[in-house]
Design an enzyme around this catalytic site. Structure first.
Site, short mmCIF file in Angstrom:
data_model
loop_
_atom_site.label_atom_id
_atom_site.label_comp_id
_atom_site.label_asym_id
_atom_site.label_seq_id
_atom_site.Cartn_x
_atom_site.Cartn_y
_atom_site.Cartn_z
CG HIS A 117 -1.61 -1.69 1.53
ND1 HIS A 117 -2.76 -1.69 0.65
CD2 HIS A 117 -1.88 -2.58 1.63
CE1 HIS A 117 -3.19 -2.98 1.13
NE2 HIS A 117 -2.64 -3.63 1.69
CB SER A 155 15.14 16.88 -19.05
OG SER A 155 13.97 17.88 -18.85
#
Length: 513
Positions: A192, A316
Site C-alpha cells: 500500500h 530532458s
C-alpha cells in the site's frame, strides 16, 4: 543513423522510428513475408499431390524425383522482391509478364497465377515439359482460406520460435541473473506504498522469473493449428473429383509436415480459438512485464537503483541533470498498446457469421503489429536493465530509517512466549510513531525489566538480534534456466538457449562496471 524517406513518411512508428529494430518481425509479418508464405504453402500442397500413392491419373506422367522437388521448392526458397512485385501488379493492375492482362483484385489468385507462370518457365527445361499439363493442380480444390489459414499460424509459429521466445528468454535470463546476484541484499518492502516487513531484492525480482516461466510454459502448450478443407470445410471439391481418396488424411499429413495441427471440422475459415489462446497468453506475459517495469521505475524513483549514463544522451530538454527511466516507460507504453490489439484479435477472430464473413481478413493482416510492439518493448527493457546499478548504501539507509518494520518480528516472538496482548503492546509502541533503533532497544529494555512479563535472557537476545536488515525470511532461487527449459520446451529450445548464451556474454562484465 540516417532516417530514410520511407520511414519519415510512415504512418505508424513500427515502420517509422522503430523500423531498424524490427527486421526479425518483418521477416514473418510483412506483406512480402505473407506472399512468400502463401507461395510456400501452395507449392507444398502441389508437391503432396504429386507424391500421392497411387498417383492421381492426371499427375502420373510427372516423374517425381529430388531434382524436381528441389526446383519446385526453389520457387519459394528463392522468392524475391521481383516475384512479390509480380503478385502485387497482377492483383492491382494486371499485365505482369506471363500473367493475366487485367487486375485480379484478389491476392491469393494472383499468387496462383505467379505459380502457373513459374511452372511454365520450369517446363522449358529438358525432362520437365510435363509440368505444363498439370498447372491446373496448383490451388486445386482449394479456397483462399486454406492458404491464408495455414500461412498465418505458420508465420506465427516461426516468429514465435525464432524471435519472440528467444527475446523473452533474454529478459528472463537477465532478471534471473540479477535475482541470484542480489539474493542476499535486504530490501524494505512496501505494501500500500507504506513500509512493510523486509524482503530481499533478489527475491522480489525472482517473483517475476517464476511468473514469466509459468506463462512461457503455457505459451509452449498452445497448439498452432490451421484449416485446410475447401470452400466450407468439407473438402467437397476433392471428394467430387476423386471420391476414392482419403483426403482427410492427406490434409492432416500436409499440415503435420508444416509443423501444424489441422482442425478437423471447420467452416470456410479456421476457428482461431488456439490463436486467440496464444494472444491471451502473450497478453499475460506483457502484463507481467508492465508490472516489472513499474516496480523498477519505482525503485529508481526511490533512489534504490541508479542508471548508468551514456555520453551525448539527453534526459530532458529543460533540465540538464535528468536521467529518466525512459526505457522502462517506453516498454510499458508499447506493452500496453500491444495488449490492446491482442485483446481485439482474441475477441474478434473466433467470431464469423455462418460459414464465413470477411471481417477476419482485414484483422489478421494486423497480427504482426502487436508482436512488433512486443519486440520494441523487449528491446527497451533489455536496454533499461543493462543500465541498472544497485545502490546498496541507499537500500540500507532506507531500511535503517524504518525500524517500525521490526514490530511484526518482535510481537511474533512475544506471542510464541505466550505474552498476553503482544500485538497490542507493539501497536501502542509503533503505530503512527517515528520508530528508531534506539526506541526499539528501549522497548526491549522495558520488557527485560517488566514486572509481570518474564522473558529469559535467551529470548531477550533474540529480540535484540532483530533488525530491518536481518528480518528477511527465506529465499532460495530455483533451478538454473537451462535445467528448467530443458524439460519444458521442444523445437523452440535451441534458439532460446542460444539467445540465453548471447545475453550471458553481453552481461559478462555487468557486475564489474
Amino acid at each position: 543513423l540516417i532516417i530514410m524517406a520511407s520511414a519519415l513518411h510512415a504512418i505508424g512508428p513500427l515502420d517509422g522510428r522503430y523500423r531498424g529494430r524490427l527486421q526479425g518481425v518483418a521477416d514473418y509479418f510483412s506483406e512480402y513475408a505473407y506472399i512468400k508464405h502463401r507461395v510456400e504453402v501452395e507449392i507444398e500442397y502441389f508437391i503432396n499431390l504429386l507424391q500421392l500413392d497411387p498417383p492421381l491419373p492426371q499427375l502420373s506422367g510427372v516423374v517425381v524425383n529430388e531434382d524436381l522437388l528441389n526446383k519446385l521448392r526453389s520457387i519459394y526458397r528463392d522468392f524475391n522482391d521481383e516475384d512479390a512485385q509480380w503478385v502485387k501488379q497482377t492483383e492491382f493492375k494486371g499485365g505482369a509478364p506471363g500473367g493475366p492482362p487485367l487486375a485480379t483484385n484478389h491476392d491469393v489468385k494472383a499468387v496462383e497465377y505467379l505459380l502457373k507462370y513459374k511452372m511454365s518457365q520450369l517446363a522449358k527445361e529438358p525432362g520437365l515439359e510435363g509440368l505444363n499439363k498439370v498447372k491446373e493442380f496448383i490451388h486445386f480444390g482449394l479456397t483462399s482460406q486454406d492458404i491464408n489459414n495455414t500461412c498465418y499460424p505458420l508465420m506465427i509459429l516461426r516468429f514465435w520460435r525464432s524471435v519472440y521466445m528467444p527475446k523473452l528468454m533474454q529478459i528472463l535470463y537477465t532478471v534471473d541473473l540479477f535475482a541470484r546476484k542480489w539474493a542476499d541484499i535486504p530490501l524494505l518492502a512496501r505494501t500500500h506504498g507504506q513500509p512493510a516487513s523486509p524482503t530481499r531484492m533478489g527475491k522480489e525480482l525472482y517473483v517475476y522469473v517464476e511468473r514469466l516461466r509459468d506463462q512461457m510454459e503455457q505459451l509452449e502448450a498452445v497448439p498452432h493449428s490451421c484449416k485446410f478443407g475447401g470452400a466450407t470445410g468439407n473438402m467437397n471439391a476433392h471428394k467430387v473429383a476423386f471420391p476414392d481418396r482419403d483426403w482427410v488424411s492427406f490434409a492432416n499429413q500436409l499440415a503435420f509436415s508444416l509443423g501444424l495441427q489441422r482442425q478437423q471440422c471447420t467452416t470456410q475459415i479456421e476457428h482461431y480459438d488456439n490463436m486467440a489462446a496464444l494472444f491471451d497468453a502473450c497478453k499475460r506475459v506483457n502484463t507481467i512485464l508492465i508490472d516489472l517495469c513499474r516496480d523498477i521505475w519505482t525503485y529508481i524513483s526511490l533512489g534504490l537503483f541508479k542508471q548508468k549514463t551514456k555520453a551525448g544522451e539527453i534526459g530532458s530538454s529543460a533540465m540538464p541533470h535528468k536521467v529518466n527511466p525512459i526505457d522502462f516507460e517506453n516498454a510499458e507504453g508499447n506493452l500496453g498498446f500491444a495488449n490492446a490489439i491482442f485483446e481485439h484479435l482474441a475477441a474478434k477472430l473466433p467470431i464469423s457469421r455462418l460459414q464465413r464473413d470477411l471481417t477476419d481478413s482485414t484483422v489478421t493482416r494486423n497480427i504482426g503489429i502487436p508482436f512488433g510492439h512486443c519486440i520494441v518493448s523487449f528491446d527497451s527493457m533489455l536496454k533499461g536493465l543493462g543500465k541498472l546499478k544497485l545502490d546498496e548504501a541507499a537500500i540500507r539507509a532506507d531500511l535503517d530509517s524504518h525500524w517500525e518494520v521490526t514490530a511484526e518480528a518482535i510481537q511474533t516472538i512475544l506471542r510464541r512466549e505466550a505474552v498476553d496482548g503482544a500485538y497490542e503492546l507493539l501497536k501502542e509502541e509503533t503505530r503512527g510513531a517515528v520508530v528508531t533503533r534506539a526506541s526499539v532497544e528501549g522497548f526491549i529494555g522495558k520488557l527485560e525489566k517488566h514486572e509481570t512479563i518474564k522473558l529469559s535472557a535467551g529470548v531477550i537476545a533474540e529480540l535484540r538480534a532483530v533488525s530491518p536488515e536481518s528480518y528477511v525470511g527465506f529465499f532460495e532461487p530455483g533451478p538454473a534456466l537451462e535445467v528448467w527449459a530443458g524439460g519444458k520446451f521442444g523445437h523452440s529450445l535451441a534458439p532460446m538457449l542460444a539467445a540465453l548464451d548471447e545475453q550471458r556474454a553481453a552481461l559478462a562484465a555487468f557486475f564489474d562496471a
